[in-house]
Design a protein around this motif. Structure first.
Motif, short mmCIF file in Angstrom:
data_model
loop_
_atom_site.label_atom_id
_atom_site.label_comp_id
_atom_site.label_asym_id
_atom_site.label_seq_id
_atom_site.Cartn_x
_atom_site.Cartn_y
_atom_site.Cartn_z
N TRP A 88 35.51 39.70 46.00
CA TRP A 88 35.44 38.33 46.46
C TRP A 88 36.65 38.00 47.35
O TRP A 88 37.57 38.81 47.47
CB TRP A 88 35.41 37.38 45.27
N ALA A 89 36.63 36.81 47.94
CA ALA A 89 37.77 36.28 48.68
C ALA A 89 37.79 34.76 48.52
O ALA A 89 36.74 34.13 48.36
CB ALA A 89 37.69 36.64 50.16
N SER A 90 38.98 34.19 48.58
CA SER A 90 39.13 32.76 48.34
C SER A 90 38.49 31.90 49.42
O SER A 90 38.14 30.74 49.17
CB SER A 90 40.62 32.40 48.21
N TRP A 91 38.30 32.42 50.62
CA TRP A 91 37.70 31.66 51.71
C TRP A 91 36.17 31.74 51.72
O TRP A 91 35.51 31.06 52.50
CB TRP A 91 38.23 32.15 53.06
N CYS A 92 35.60 32.57 50.85
CA CYS A 92 34.16 32.84 50.83
C CYS A 92 33.44 31.84 49.92
O CYS A 92 33.60 31.87 48.70
CB CYS A 92 33.95 34.28 50.35
N GLN A 93 32.66 30.94 50.52
CA GLN A 93 31.96 29.92 49.75
C GLN A 93 30.96 30.51 48.74
O GLN A 93 30.93 30.07 47.59
CB GLN A 93 31.28 28.91 50.67
N PRO A 94 30.14 31.50 49.12
CA PRO A 94 29.25 32.10 48.11
C PRO A 94 30.04 32.72 46.95
O PRO A 94 29.60 32.67 45.79
CB PRO A 94 28.47 33.15 48.89
N CYS A 95 31.21 33.29 47.25
CA CYS A 95 32.07 33.86 46.20
C CYS A 95 32.51 32.78 45.23
O CYS A 95 32.49 32.97 44.01
CB CYS A 95 33.31 34.53 46.80
N LEU A 96 32.92 31.64 45.77
CA LEU A 96 33.40 30.54 44.94
C LEU A 96 32.28 29.95 44.10
O LEU A 96 32.50 29.52 42.96
CB LEU A 96 34.06 29.48 45.81
N ARG A 97 31.06 29.93 44.64
CA ARG A 97 29.91 29.43 43.87
C ARG A 97 29.52 30.41 42.77
O ARG A 97 29.04 30.01 41.71
CB ARG A 97 28.73 29.15 44.79
N PHE A 98 29.70 31.72 43.01
CA PHE A 98 29.35 32.74 42.03
C PHE A 98 30.37 32.81 40.89
O PHE A 98 30.03 33.16 39.76
CB PHE A 98 29.23 34.10 42.72
N ALA A 99 31.61 32.45 41.16
CA ALA A 99 32.69 32.60 40.18
C ALA A 99 32.40 31.96 38.82
O ALA A 99 32.60 32.62 37.79
CB ALA A 99 34.01 32.08 40.76
N PRO A 100 31.91 30.72 38.73
CA PRO A 100 31.63 30.15 37.41
C PRO A 100 30.52 30.89 36.66
O PRO A 100 30.57 31.03 35.43
CB PRO A 100 31.22 28.70 37.71
N THR A 101 29.53 31.38 37.38
CA THR A 101 28.44 32.16 36.77
C THR A 101 28.99 33.44 36.18
O THR A 101 28.67 33.83 35.05
CB THR A 101 27.36 32.47 37.82
N TYR A 102 29.83 34.11 36.94
CA TYR A 102 30.45 35.37 36.52
C TYR A 102 31.35 35.14 35.31
O TYR A 102 31.30 35.88 34.33
CB TYR A 102 31.24 35.94 37.70
N ASP A 103 32.15 34.08 35.37
CA ASP A 103 33.04 33.75 34.26
C ASP A 103 32.25 33.42 32.99
O ASP A 103 32.60 33.86 31.89
CB ASP A 103 33.97 32.60 34.64
N ALA A 104 31.17 32.66 33.13
CA ALA A 104 30.34 32.31 31.97
C ALA A 104 29.75 33.57 31.33
O ALA A 104 29.72 33.71 30.11
CB ALA A 104 29.22 31.35 32.38
N ALA A 105 29.29 34.51 32.15
CA ALA A 105 28.74 35.77 31.63
C ALA A 105 29.82 36.56 30.91
O ALA A 105 29.55 37.19 29.88
CB ALA A 105 28.13 36.60 32.76
N SER A 106 31.04 36.51 31.42
CA SER A 106 32.14 37.25 30.77
C SER A 106 32.41 36.71 29.37
O SER A 106 32.84 37.47 28.49
CB SER A 106 33.41 37.21 31.62
N GLN A 107 32.16 35.43 29.17
CA GLN A 107 32.36 34.83 27.85
C GLN A 107 31.26 35.22 26.86
O GLN A 107 31.46 35.17 25.66
CB GLN A 107 32.42 33.30 27.98
N GLN A 108 30.10 35.63 27.38
CA GLN A 108 28.96 35.95 26.53
C GLN A 108 28.84 37.43 26.20
O GLN A 108 28.08 37.80 25.30
CB GLN A 108 27.66 35.50 27.21
N HIS A 109 29.55 38.30 26.92
CA HIS A 109 29.39 39.75 26.75
C HIS A 109 30.75 40.40 26.47
O HIS A 109 31.40 40.91 27.38
CB HIS A 109 28.74 40.36 28.00
#
Length: 138
Positions: free
Chosen positions: A26-47
């Motif tokens: 990812w990169a901090s300037w990438c809007q799709p990356c920033l939108r994906f981050a909460p989804t990725y973080d939530a999955a990390s909490q479940q697995h």
């Protein structure tokens, strides 16, 4: 488990020291990356049985180049040190869960046998007139 930052120095040990590793490039300037981050973080909490790593492609340009990252976000999944999934683009929650479930369900004996066959074919000298050997990504 929270996500962990992966660098060039820690990439190899992270992959080698864990059964299943997901890596988000990812990169901090990438809007799709920033939108994906909460989804990725939530999955990390479940697995808890999966390591969720993040590679900042701006800070780790060499690692991104070595991984052939041409589009971000890119998600890679490794199982038993084998790259088993690589796809650019942000996933939604159900899609990410589907990837995680599929990676966990892989028959790794079959995957390792497949990789061994590919490596043997790649090392075998081609006979005259033989087409070059091309492999498929698992």
């Amino acid at each position: 488990m929270a996500t962990v930052e992966i660098t060039t120095d820690s990439f190899g040990t992270t992959i080698e020291g864990n059964d299943i590793v997901l890596v988000d490039f990812w990169a901090s300037w990438c809007q799709p990356c920033l939108r994906f981050a909460p989804t990725y973080d939530a999955a990390s909490q479940q697995h808890d049985d999966v390591v969720f790593g993040k590679v900042d492609t701006e800070a780790e340009q060499q690692l991104a180049a070595e991984a052939n990252i041409t589009s971000i976000p890119t998600l890679m999944a490794f199982r038993e040190k084998v790259l088993v999934f690589s796809q650019p683009g942000a996933l939604n929650g159900p899609q990410l869960d589907e990837v995680i479930t599929a990676v966990k369900a892989l028959d790794m004996k079959e995957v390792h046998e497949h990789v061994a066959r590919q490596q043997a074919q790649a090392q075998a000298p081609a006979a005259d007139g033989d087409a070059p050997i091309t492999g498929e990504i698992i």
